[in-house]
Each structure stands twice: as structure tokens, then as C-alpha cells.
Motif scaffolding. Structure first.
Motif, PDB file in Angstrom:
ATOM      1  N   ILE A  12       0.843  -1.206   0.000  1.00 52.04           N
ATOM      2  CA  ILE A  12       0.000   0.000   0.000  1.00 52.04           C
ATOM      3  C   ILE A  12       0.874   1.252   0.000  1.00 52.04           C
ATOM      4  O   ILE A  12       0.662   2.168  -0.795  1.00 52.04           O
ATOM      5  N   LEU A  15       2.562   1.779  -3.338  1.00 50.06           N
ATOM      6  CA  LEU A  15       1.639   2.191  -4.386  1.00 50.06           C
ATOM      7  C   LEU A  15       1.158   3.616  -4.190  1.00 50.06           C
ATOM      8  O   LEU A  15       1.020   4.371  -5.134  1.00 50.06           O
ATOM      9  N   PRO A  64     -14.814  -6.958 -10.975  1.00 50.40           N
ATOM     10  CA  PRO A  64     -13.748  -6.532 -10.067  1.00 50.40           C
ATOM     11  C   PRO A  64     -12.755  -5.552 -10.694  1.00 50.40           C
ATOM     12  O   PRO A  64     -12.378  -4.560 -10.060  1.00 50.40           O
ATOM     13  N   SER A  65     -12.356  -5.787 -11.932  1.00 47.20           N
ATOM     14  CA  SER A  65     -11.352  -4.912 -12.535  1.00 47.20           C
ATOM     15  C   SER A  65     -11.867  -3.479 -12.644  1.00 47.20           C
ATOM     16  O   SER A  65     -11.117  -2.520 -12.488  1.00 47.20           O
ATOM     17  N   ILE A  67     -14.004  -2.052 -10.585  1.00 48.18           N
ATOM     18  CA  ILE A  67     -14.017  -1.462  -9.240  1.00 48.18           C
ATOM     19  C   ILE A  67     -12.649  -0.864  -8.926  1.00 48.18           C
ATOM     20  O   ILE A  67     -12.539   0.278  -8.485  1.00 48.18           O
ATOM     21  N   SER A  68     -11.585  -1.619  -9.212  1.00 47.46           N
ATOM     22  CA  SER A  68     -10.257  -1.097  -8.874  1.00 47.46           C
ATOM     23  C   SER A  68      -9.863   0.068  -9.774  1.00 47.46           C
ATOM     24  O   SER A  68      -9.259   1.032  -9.319  1.00 47.46           O
ATOM     25  N   LYS A  69     -10.243   0.013 -11.066  1.00 44.82           N
ATOM     26  CA  LYS A  69      -9.909   1.132 -11.965  1.00 44.82           C
ATOM     27  C   LYS A  69     -10.659   2.408 -11.570  1.00 44.82           C
ATOM     28  O   LYS A  69     -10.092   3.497 -11.588  1.00 44.82           O
ATOM     29  N   ARG A  71     -11.833   3.117  -8.639  1.00 38.48           N
ATOM     30  CA  ARG A  71     -11.361   3.550  -7.329  1.00 38.48           C
ATOM     31  C   ARG A  71     -10.140   4.448  -7.455  1.00 38.48           C
ATOM     32  O   ARG A  71      -9.935   5.369  -6.679  1.00 38.48           O
ATOM     33  N   ASN A  72      -9.293   4.173  -8.453  1.00 38.33           N
ATOM     34  CA  ASN A  72      -8.060   4.928  -8.604  1.00 38.33           C
ATOM     35  C   ASN A  72      -8.184   6.109  -9.564  1.00 38.33           C
ATOM     36  O   ASN A  72      -7.206   6.804  -9.823  1.00 38.33           O
ATOM     37  N   LYS A  94     -17.304   2.816  -4.419  1.00 41.24           N
ATOM     38  CA  LYS A  94     -15.964   2.538  -3.920  1.00 41.24           C
ATOM     39  C   LYS A  94     -14.924   3.486  -4.514  1.00 41.24           C
ATOM     40  O   LYS A  94     -13.732   3.296  -4.335  1.00 41.24           O
TER      41      LYS A  94
ATOM     42  N   SER B 219     -14.686  -2.063   5.001  1.00 48.27           N
ATOM     43  CA  SER B 219     -14.049  -2.688   3.847  1.00 48.27           C
ATOM     44  C   SER B 219     -13.133  -1.671   3.172  1.00 48.27           C
ATOM     45  O   SER B 219     -13.337  -0.466   3.272  1.00 48.27           O
ATOM     46  N   TYR B 220     -12.135  -2.188   2.507  1.00 46.57           N
ATOM     47  CA  TYR B 220     -11.155  -1.316   1.882  1.00 46.57           C
ATOM     48  C   TYR B 220     -10.690  -1.909   0.551  1.00 46.57           C
ATOM     49  O   TYR B 220     -10.249  -3.051   0.502  1.00 46.57           O
ATOM     50  N   VAL B 221     -10.838  -1.146  -0.502  1.00 51.00           N
ATOM     51  CA  VAL B 221     -10.338  -1.556  -1.808  1.00 51.00           C
ATOM     52  C   VAL B 221      -8.938  -0.981  -1.945  1.00 51.00           C
ATOM     53  O   VAL B 221      -8.745   0.237  -1.859  1.00 51.00           O
ATOM     54  N   LEU B 222      -7.969  -1.833  -2.132  1.00 55.35           N
ATOM     55  CA  LEU B 222      -6.580  -1.374  -2.213  1.00 55.35           C
ATOM     56  C   LEU B 222      -6.330  -0.574  -3.487  1.00 55.35           C
ATOM     57  O   LEU B 222      -6.968  -0.817  -4.504  1.00 55.35           O
ATOM     58  N   TYR B 227      -7.772  -5.920  -8.673  1.00 53.49           N
ATOM     59  CA  TYR B 227      -8.758  -5.655  -7.631  1.00 53.49           C
ATOM     60  C   TYR B 227      -8.430  -6.471  -6.378  1.00 53.49           C
ATOM     61  O   TYR B 227      -8.354  -7.698  -6.421  1.00 53.49           O
ATOM     62  N   GLU B 229      -9.717  -6.417  -2.285  1.00 50.66           N
ATOM     63  CA  GLU B 229     -10.530  -5.793  -1.252  1.00 50.66           C
ATOM     64  C   GLU B 229     -10.413  -6.618   0.018  1.00 50.66           C
ATOM     65  O   GLU B 229     -10.456  -7.847  -0.024  1.00 50.66           O
ATOM     66  N   VAL B 230     -10.216  -5.937   1.132  1.00 50.87           N
ATOM     67  CA  VAL B 230     -10.156  -6.630   2.414  1.00 50.87           C
ATOM     68  C   VAL B 230     -11.159  -5.976   3.357  1.00 50.87           C
ATOM     69  O   VAL B 230     -11.539  -4.816   3.167  1.00 50.87           O
TER      70      VAL B 230
END
Lengths: 301, 446
Positions: A12, A15, A64-65, A67-69, A71-72, A94, B219-222, B227, B229-230
Motif C-alpha cells: 500500500i 503504491l 472486479p477490474s 471497481i479497482s480502476k 477507485r483509482n 468505492k 471494507s477497503y479496496v486497495l 482488484y 478488497e479486504v
């Protein structure tokens, strides 16, 4: 276990420190907006498109992909007018506070262009329609201009040090796009009798711009897949009110339009619709070049 | 129109300039040419700009959009109306070949029992949800269901959740209240979004359909490209697999981790692992109140999901594979009042899993198959002959279904189950189900 968590923590930190110096991250819902973001943002932005030309932007999984994109992302750049209502809200939950509705990083193209097919009354029995109107706004190149300016305004605020860069990119784009528009507009469609059957109302802005008439739609109601019964009745109607071309997007299934094409002995074609909708259309300029020339081919047949 | 005139002028100027420049040197000519070129581009750009400005002015007359950063404003989370209200209608017709459907070797709660035979209106759900302000989102789901001739209202969910505007680090969110908590795959989904008419065996047995205790979860999305999430939660410990919480405080806790991503353009996947652990200080009663358990329960869940859209467009054709594995450890005291076992010390583990495949071969039609199996614990001598004694039989169920989806708001399903839940009793089940929704329809999770 403890080592595992320590590893995550280190990850973390690494990043986050990396993020601080990175470019503006633009999450585009559709390829056309990614292409525009590249035109304006150039080397200062990192773009990602949630969908590709073969995907129906109404129906995407909040996978999922994404969500992470999201989020950033620093900017979430979409068509809006509820086109992405089935999946974008989950991604936004998110994502960061600066990309939420009403914030600087939340850019919906439909908020900045004149909207067609707005409905004052909506009932689900009318199909999957949205009171906000037709969301496929990008196929009128004048809309691209309007959205380009709004994107530039946002970029200048988000990435202030590069203010001049974005203005120069916009000026450059506007002048090239303006020239391109006048070239496309040299094609006159109004004189000829191009009468189209569409699959879904995905091309309304294109037709509105070029003065082309769509006489029928293969979907009985917006978002409702064509049924045999409906196609039969459409066939009868079209015998009285002839059409001369059937068009669909690369993501729409071919069976209904091929069937009708065969029965009516008229051509059915795929218009690229968005970036990489066919192999020629790999940027915004070529997308319109290609679209106009495909229609022109039939127009002067 | 104006534009055509203007481009005419530009050409005139161009002609004039080139004539005029005849006598000048080549260098001058080139300079002039490029200047003219620039002018031309500038002109056309400006014209387009003016035109679009005009469009915009027209547009703005009947529309006002304000991009503000003001706080304290009510902002809808992807919804125009506040609150959004949705209803789910869910009805079934069931036909069973066997009169009984005991599940050998397990303590089963009311929701985990098979559905009623004949016509039955299953859970009718009401959902209200809205962004409360710029910092909180709230949602209530209650279900009206019938149980032994009585109509009951169940509060399935009533939670608040922090919005990104709350100010937690990016990607972090806190949810509090009652909710279908993050655990495995299916638990956080409402059953109307399921791919089958009933939940698979491990959900019916270990979670009494779903875990919706009262509590809080973070919850936390890194900030990674992949992807990740924890999260973790603390709960009252009042819902199956736990018993009634006898005292105040946190009776159960959970932790989970998930990773996921895409494989090329048209495939995506997600893997998850979760644990929920707690104690039943008061006792947990099951099997029509005949079986009681007091003690600790640890439930471990691993889940996987994979989706593949062969043509790219998942609306047209799509394959979904999904599976979950459960392992449960219990350390406490069981008592079967029917078999009069008295209190028996129990420290053992059981497990269960299911795997399913659903294929959408047409925008309206899908086919699915599912297999679920349970592995009961070995019972201590004091429980031999009780409901917990499976006699060496592993309960299993085979299901196939076909469903027809008219729009994203209506679906009709036919399902056939072959259940072998107790030694020597095979139950063939046939179900017709409809699931329809109206009002607001929340976006679906992956």
C-alpha cells in the motif's frame, strides 16, 4: 499471517507514493470518451475504457477490474443520461469523493450537449427507456466539441500546473475537428432517400446531424430483444413503407438484421459506432470518416 | 450555411494572397502559405466553436446544470429520485415427490427447510434506499413471507453506509446496521438475483439462507491495479450460525479478502476467502426447536466466480461458473429433545460445497446446472441416533434450471431438483418460479 499483513502494508505504501506523482487517471465508460480523453490529455493522462466496441454499454457487469480502476480514477468520464445506470453506481460507491456526482471528477457527456428523445412520461411497459433521453450522444461531432471543452476545463482545474498544455491541446483539437466537420458536412444526405432500419436507437444523434431518417427499429421497444412475431409485422409494414438499409452496432446480434435483409433484399451493415468498431475506426476522426463513407456508399448506390 | 460562405472567403483570400505573393521569394511564399493555412484552420475552428456555443446557449435555456463543490447538498447516488423505492414479486409453484425433506446430520434453521408445496408466494421484498446526504447512504429491505399460516414481516436489511464524501481514505467504507454481510459469494446478494429458485445446500444449512446479523463492517479496496478488497466486521452474534446473544457486546466477528480481474477482453474472475466466527452464549435452536446448540462456531468460506462472454457482449451470450466451499468447526454442547440425548459435548467439523454453471445462449434464455454436497460431522456416542447422526450418508442435491428473461425486470424459471438429503429418501422436486421487480432497481453487483 502477520507477515502477510506486513506485506500488504508495504504494498500500500509503495503504491500510494507511486500514485502521488502519476498522471491524471481517466476512467472512461466507453471507448469514444477514452479516445477524446487521449486527444485532450495527451501524455499527461492515463486512460482506461470500461467497455469495448463489442460490448453493449447498457449491460456491463460491475466486475472486479472496474471497481479497482474506478477507485483509482481522478475523472470518471461517461455518456451519462442513465446509460450506465446498471453498473456505474456500484463503481462509484468505492471510488474517491472527487469523482462523485456533482464533483469535478464526474463528467457525464450528456450533461453538456442538447439531448434528443427526452420523454416526459415514462413507463416500464415502454421498454428500457430513460426519461433523460437518448444517451448515445457521441455520434454528432458537434457534441464531441462541446464535451471536449468541458473536459479541458476540468483537466485544467484538476491538473493546474499543466493548464497551458491542456488549452493548447484543445485548440489544436478544435481546429482539426472543425476542419473535419466541414469535410463530413460536404456529404449531403438530405437530397437522397436514405431510409434506415436500426436495431436500437443507438444512432439517433448521427442521423439527426446528417438529416437521415430512421424509419423503423428492430427492437419492438427500446432494450427489448427482437422477437419473431414483431419482425414478421415489421416485414409487412416495411413492404408498404420501403427502407433501403439496415444498420446495427458491432455489439448487437446479427440474426434479426440479417433475416430482414434477406426478406427485403436490402443491405444490412454494421456501422462502427465507436472506436475500434471496425478495424479502420481506430480514432475519433477515422470513426466519423468511416461512418460517413459507409452511409455514402449506399446513398449513391 | 455561414460556414460555406466563410470557407469561400478563405479560398478567395488564399487565391488573392498567392497571386500577390508571386513576385516574392520562395521563402516568403511558404511563410505566407503556412500563415494562411493557420488562418484557415483558426477560422474553421472558431466557426465550429461559435456554432457549438450557440447550441449550448439554446440548451441551457431549458436546463440548468450546476457543477458545485458545495458540501451538505443532497446528492443522489446514481438515482434521480430520493428515495428510490423498489419491489420484488416472487412466486412459486412447487411439486415434491417425497413427503419429508429432513437433512441428515445437520441442525437446520427454518429458512433452510425446503419451500412449501403447491402455490406459494415467496418473499415479497420492499426496498427503500437513498443517499441520506453527502456522507451517508441508507437502505432498508423488508420481506413479507408466510410461515406456518402466519404472515410475517422480516427486516432483512436496514443499514447505513459511508459514502466517499465521508472523508475516509479512498476505497474505504463502513457499513452499520443489519445487512447481508460480505461472506462468500451469495451471502451479500438478495435471493431474487440468484440463478436458481433455491439456495444451494451449504447456504441452507450453514447460514439458514443468509447471514444478516446486526453489526458493523469495514471494507477497503486497495489502490492496486488488480482488484483487492479486504474487510472485517463485528456482529451481535444473533443470527444463524450463531444463537441468541445472551449478553451485550460483540458476539461474532468476520474477516474477508477478495481478488479479481480480467483475462483478456471478455473474461473476468474473482476469488474470495472469508471467515465468520462467534459463539452462541444463549442457545441456537433449530429443526423445529427440537435441537439446541450452545457454543463456538467458526465458519470458513472460499468462493470463486468466473464469467465469459464469447461474443464480447455479455447480454447476448454468457457463461458463468461459480462455486463455494464451506468448512465449519463447532465446539459446544448439542441436545436433541426428540431423541432425548440430554446435553452432549460436541467438538467436530463438517463441510459442504456447491458448484454451478449457467449459460445464457440467447438474450432471453439461460440454462443452468448445479451440484451441492454436504459432509456431516462424525457424531460423538451420545448423539448416535439423534438428528445429527447422518448414518454415514452425505446429503446431496442435483439441480437443473432453465429461465426466460423478458427484460431485466422480469424472469420466469423452471427448475428440477433431485435431492438425496437422508439415507434412502430421494426427493424429486419441480418448481416454476417468477421473479419480477418494479420501481427502482439497484445496479447488480458482480
Amino acid at each position: 499471517m502477520r507477515r502477510f499483513f506486513a506485506l500488504i502494508l508495504v504494498g500500500i505504501i509503495l503504491l500510494t507514493s507511486h500514485l502521488a506523482q502519476a498522471e491524471v487517471k481517466i476512467f472512461a465508460c466507453e471507448p469514444e470518451w477514452e479516445a477524446l480523453a487521449k486527444e485532450i490529455g495527451g501524455k499527461n493522462v492515463k486512460t482506461f475504457s470500461a467497455t469495448h466496441a463489442k460490448q453493449d454499454p447498457h449491460h456491463i457487469r460491475a466486475r472486479p477490474s472496474l471497481i479497482s480502476k474506478a477507485r483509482n480514477a481522478n475523472i470518471i468520464f461517461c455518456s451519462g443520461a442513465d446509460l450506465e445506470i446498471g453498473w456505474l453506481p456500484i463503481l462509484l460507491q468505492k471510488a474517491s469523493s472527487s469523482v462523485q456526482p456533482g464533483e469535478i471528477g464526474y463528467l457525464m457527456a450528456a450533461d453538456y450537449v442538447p439531448i434528443l428523445e427526452k420523454l416526459s412520461q415514462v413507463d416500464r411497459s415502454m421498454g428500457d427507456v430513460h426519461p433523460k433521453g437518448n444517451a448515445h450522444v457521441h455520434l454528432n461531432p458537434h457534441n464531441i466539441l462541446l464535451v471536449a471543452k468541458e473536459l479541458t476545463r476540468r483537466l485544467k482545474i484538476i491538473d493546474e500546473p499543466n493548464n497551458n498544455f491542456y488549452q493548447a491541446q484543445l485548440d489544436n483539437f478544435l481546429s482539426r475537428w472543425g476542419t473535419a466537420i466541414s469535410n463530413w458536412e460536404k456529404n449531403d444526405f438530405s437530397a437522397k432517400k436514405l431510409k434506415l432500419v436500426v436495431h436500437h436507437k443507438s444512432f439517433s444523434y448521427l442521423f439527426d446531424w446528417l438529416n437521415i431518417k430512421a424509419v423503423a427499429s428492430l427492437e419492438p421497444k427500446p432494450g427489448i430483444a427482437p422477437t419473431t412475431k414483431y419482425l414478421q409485422s415489421l416485414l409487412i409494414n416495411l413492404k408498404h413503407k420501403p427502407a433501403n438499409l439496415i444498420v446495427r452496432t458491432p455489439y448487437e446480434p446479427s440474426d434479426a438484421s440479417e433475416w430482414l435483409s434477406d426478406k427485403l433484399k436490402i443491405r444490412a451493415i454494421v456501422l462502427p459506432y465507436t472506436i475500434n468498431g471496425d478495424k479502420e475506426s481506430d480514432n475519433l476522426f477515422k470513426l466519423f470518416d468511416r461512418t460517413v463513407s459507409l452511409l455514402q456508399e449506399v446513398n449513391y448506390d | 450555411m455561414i460556414k460555406k460562405h466563410l470557407s469561400g472567403y478563405v479560398i478567395l483570400i488564399l487565391l488573392f494572397s498567392s497571386n500577390h505573393a508571386m513576385s516574392a521569394s520562395d521563402k516568403d511564399i511558404n511563410t505566407l502559405r503556412s500563415e494562411i493555412q493557420n488562418m484557415k484552420q483558426l477560422y474553421e475552428g472558431k466557426i465550429a466553436e461559435l456554432e457549438s456555443k450557440l447550441d449550448k446557449v439554446k440548451e441551457n435555456q431549458d436546463k440548468s446544470i450546476a457543477i458545485t463543490n458545495s458540501t451538505g447538498k443532497r446528492k443522489a447516488l446514481g438515482k434521480t429520485f430520493n428515495p428510490s423505492i423498489g419491489l420484488i414479486l416472487n412466486g412459486k409453484y412447487n411439486q415434491f415427490s417425497s413427503g419429508s425433506s429432513e437433512i441428515a446430520g445437520f441442525a437446520v434453521g427454518h429458512e433452510g427447510e425446503r419451500s412449501r408445496e403447491g402455490f406459494t408466494v415467496d418473499h415479497t421484498e420492499f426496498n427503500f434506499s437513498a443517499s441520506i446526504d453527502d456522507k451517508f447512504f441508507g437502505s432498508i429491505t423488508s420481506a413479507i413471507a408466510e410461515h406456518e399460516g402466519k404472515t410475517e414481516t422480516e427486516l432483512e436489511e436496514a443499514f447505513i453506509q459511508t459514502l466517499p464524501g465521508f472523508g475516509l481514505p479512498n476505497g474505504m467504507s463502513i457499513k452499520a446496521g443489519r445487512a447481508f454481510w460480505t461472506l462468500g459469494y451469495l451471502n451479500e446478494h438478495h435471493s431474487h438475483t440468484d440463478d436458481f429458485a433455491d439456495r444451494p445446500l451449504p447456504y441452507r444449512i450453514f447460514l439458514n439462507e443468509g447471514y444478516n446479523d446486526d453489526g458493523v463492517q469495514i471494507s477497503y479496496v486497495l489502490p492496486t491495479d488488480l482488484y483487492v478488497e479486504v474487510g472485517a466486521g463485528g456482529f451481535r452474534g444473533d443470527d444463524f450460525p450463531f444463537g441468541s446473544a445472551a449478553e451485550t457486546g460483540i458476539g461474532a466477528w468476520s474477516a474477508f479478502g477478495r481478488v479479481g480481474g480480467d483475462i483478456s477482453n471478455n473474461q473476468s474472475w474473482r476469488l474470495g476467502a472469508s471467515i465468520v466466527s462467534g459463539e452462541a452464549d444463549g442457545s441456537r435452536t433449530s429443526n423445529e426447536d427440537l435441537l439446541t446448540y450452545t457454543g463456538d462456531t467458526d465458519l470458513y468460506v472460499a468462493d470463486v466466480r468466473y464469467t465469459y462472454a464469447p461474443t464480447g457482449n455479455g447480454r447476448e451470450k454468457e457463461l458463468i461458473l461459480q462455486g463455494e466451499y464451506f468448512s465449519r468447526e463447532e465446539d459446544g454442547i448439542y441436545a436433541d429433545s426428540e431423541a432425548s440425548t440430554g446435553n452432549v459435548i460436541f467438538d467436530n467439523s463438517s463441510s459442504g460445497w456447491y458448484g454451478q454453471a449457467v449459460y445464457k445462449f440467447n438474450p432471453r434464455w439461460r440454462l443452468g446446472a448445479r451440484y451441492s454436497q454436504m459432509n456431516p460431522a462424525n457424531v460423538p456416542s451420545g448423539l448416535v441416533g439423534s438428528m445429527l447422526d447422518a448414518n454415514g450418508h452425505d446429503p446431496k442435491a442435483y439441480s437443473v434450471m432453465v429461465d426466460w428473461t423478458n427484460s431485466e425486470f422480469s424472469r420466469v424459471r423452471f427448475q428440477y431438483n433431485q435431492e438425496e438429503l437422508t439415507e434412502g429418501i430421494d426427493d424429486s422436486q419441480f418448481t416454476i418460479q417468477y421473479v419480477m421487480s418494479f420501481g427502482a432497481h439497484a445496479a447488480h453487483k458482480y
